[in-house]
Design a protein around this motif. Structure first.
Motif, short mmCIF file in Angstrom:
data_model
loop_
_atom_site.label_atom_id
_atom_site.label_comp_id
_atom_site.label_asym_id
_atom_site.label_seq_id
_atom_site.Cartn_x
_atom_site.Cartn_y
_atom_site.Cartn_z
N LYS A 16 0.84 -1.20 0.00
CA LYS A 16 0.00 0.00 0.00
C LYS A 16 0.88 1.26 0.00
CE LYS A 16 -3.78 2.22 2.52
NZ LYS A 16 -3.17 3.54 2.63
N TYR A 17 1.97 1.25 0.73
CA TYR A 17 2.88 2.38 0.81
C TYR A 17 3.44 2.73 -0.57
CZ TYR A 17 7.05 5.06 2.09
OH TYR A 17 8.02 6.03 2.19
N TYR A 18 3.87 1.74 -1.33
CA TYR A 18 4.49 1.99 -2.63
C TYR A 18 3.48 2.17 -3.75
CZ TYR A 18 9.00 0.98 -0.58
OH TYR A 18 10.12 1.03 0.18
N LYS A 19 2.40 1.44 -3.71
CA LYS A 19 1.44 1.45 -4.81
C LYS A 19 0.25 2.37 -4.58
CE LYS A 19 2.95 -1.56 -7.78
NZ LYS A 19 3.27 -1.09 -9.12
N LYS A 20 0.15 2.97 -3.41
CA LYS A 20 -0.97 3.86 -3.08
C LYS A 20 -2.32 3.15 -3.29
CE LYS A 20 2.07 7.10 -2.52
NZ LYS A 20 2.96 6.85 -1.44
N CYS A 21 -2.40 1.93 -2.82
CA CYS A 21 -3.60 1.11 -2.99
C CYS A 21 -4.69 1.54 -2.01
CB CYS A 21 -3.28 -0.35 -2.72
SG CYS A 21 -1.97 -1.01 -3.74
N ARG A 22 -5.88 1.10 -2.33
CA ARG A 22 -7.03 1.37 -1.47
C ARG A 22 -7.20 0.22 -0.49
NH1 ARG A 22 -12.78 0.59 -2.06
NH2 ARG A 22 -12.39 -0.43 -4.03
N LYS A 23 -7.47 0.56 0.78
CA LYS A 23 -7.69 -0.43 1.81
C LYS A 23 -9.17 -0.77 1.89
CE LYS A 23 -6.15 1.05 5.78
NZ LYS A 23 -5.58 1.29 7.09
N ILE A 24 -9.47 -2.05 2.11
CA ILE A 24 -10.86 -2.47 2.32
C ILE A 24 -10.92 -3.38 3.54
CG2 ILE A 24 -11.50 -2.30 -0.12
CD1 ILE A 24 -11.23 -5.38 -0.27
N ARG A 25 -12.11 -3.54 4.07
CA ARG A 25 -12.32 -4.43 5.21
C ARG A 25 -13.14 -5.61 4.72
NH1 ARG A 25 -11.29 -2.35 10.16
NH2 ARG A 25 -13.07 -3.24 11.23
N LEU A 26 -12.72 -6.81 5.12
CA LEU A 26 -13.39 -8.04 4.72
C LEU A 26 -13.82 -8.83 5.94
CD1 LEU A 26 -10.89 -9.35 2.03
CD2 LEU A 26 -13.05 -8.19 1.61
N GLN A 27 -14.99 -9.43 5.86
CA GLN A 27 -15.41 -10.34 6.92
C GLN A 27 -15.06 -11.75 6.48
OE1 GLN A 27 -19.29 -9.81 8.65
NE2 GLN A 27 -19.46 -12.00 9.06
N THR A 28 -14.38 -12.48 7.32
CA THR A 28 -14.00 -13.85 7.05
C THR A 28 -14.01 -14.61 8.36
OG1 THR A 28 -12.32 -15.26 5.99
CG2 THR A 28 -11.51 -13.35 7.21
N PHE A 29 -13.29 -15.70 8.46
CA PHE A 29 -13.22 -16.42 9.73
C PHE A 29 -11.79 -16.87 9.97
CE2 PHE A 29 -14.48 -19.32 6.41
CZ PHE A 29 -13.65 -20.42 6.58
N ASP A 30 -11.45 -17.05 11.24
CA ASP A 30 -10.10 -17.47 11.58
C ASP A 30 -10.03 -19.00 11.65
OD1 ASP A 30 -11.22 -18.22 14.02
OD2 ASP A 30 -10.22 -16.65 15.17
N ILE A 31 -8.90 -19.50 12.12
CA ILE A 31 -8.70 -20.95 12.17
C ILE A 31 -9.60 -21.64 13.19
CG2 ILE A 31 -6.37 -20.88 11.26
CD1 ILE A 31 -5.35 -20.99 14.13
N TYR A 32 -10.24 -20.87 14.05
CA TYR A 32 -11.19 -21.43 15.03
C TYR A 32 -12.63 -21.33 14.55
CZ TYR A 32 -7.18 -21.06 18.11
OH TYR A 32 -5.94 -21.17 18.67
N PHE A 50 -4.96 -3.93 -5.18
CA PHE A 50 -3.77 -3.44 -5.86
C PHE A 50 -3.87 -3.52 -7.37
CE2 PHE A 50 -2.95 -7.86 -5.17
CZ PHE A 50 -2.21 -8.28 -6.25
N LYS A 51 -4.85 -4.21 -7.88
CA LYS A 51 -5.16 -4.23 -9.31
C LYS A 51 -6.67 -4.37 -9.42
CE LYS A 51 -1.05 -6.55 -11.09
NZ LYS A 51 -0.56 -7.74 -11.79
#
Length: 103
Positions: free
Chosen positions: A50-66, A77-78
């Motif tokens: 993100k620092y180098y490419k000036k990408c947009r940040k998004i938030r995703l809902q997913t699940f962890d290993i539990y 980034f593309k």
């Protein structure tokens, strides 16, 4: 004198961008100090991209290993491509192998 700071992150403590920026301020030398944040593909790699490419940040809902629902941040980034740090899903890696859902 020219100085290049190229320090990677310190695992679970500080990311590469923060440590390089902090040291640049603290050195306060009469020099041309450039920072070059780095990542090895592990945690905080998305921050460096993100620092180098000036990408947009998004938030995703997913699940962890539990199988617990979590929200993580990823970067676009593309067109139609995202990058996320798998360490966000794996957590601190202090887990019981019998409780992991590999799917």
């Amino acid at each position: 004198m020219k100085i290049l700071l190229a320090i990677s992150s310190f695992k679970n403590y500080i990311d590469s961008i923060k440590i390089n920026s902090h040291l640049k301020k603290k050195l306060n030398l009469n020099s041309d100090i450039k920072i070059f944040p780095m990542a090895d593909g592990g945690e905080n790699t998305s921050l460096v991209i993100k620092y180098y490419k000036k990408c947009r940040k998004i938030r995703l809902q997913t699940f962890d290993i539990y199988k617990k629902k979590i929200i993580i941040e990823a970067i676009i980034f593309k067109k139609n491509s995202i990058f996320l740090d798998s360490s966000d899903i794996l957590g601190s890696r202090n887990y019981n192998i019998n409780e992991i859902n590999p799917l």
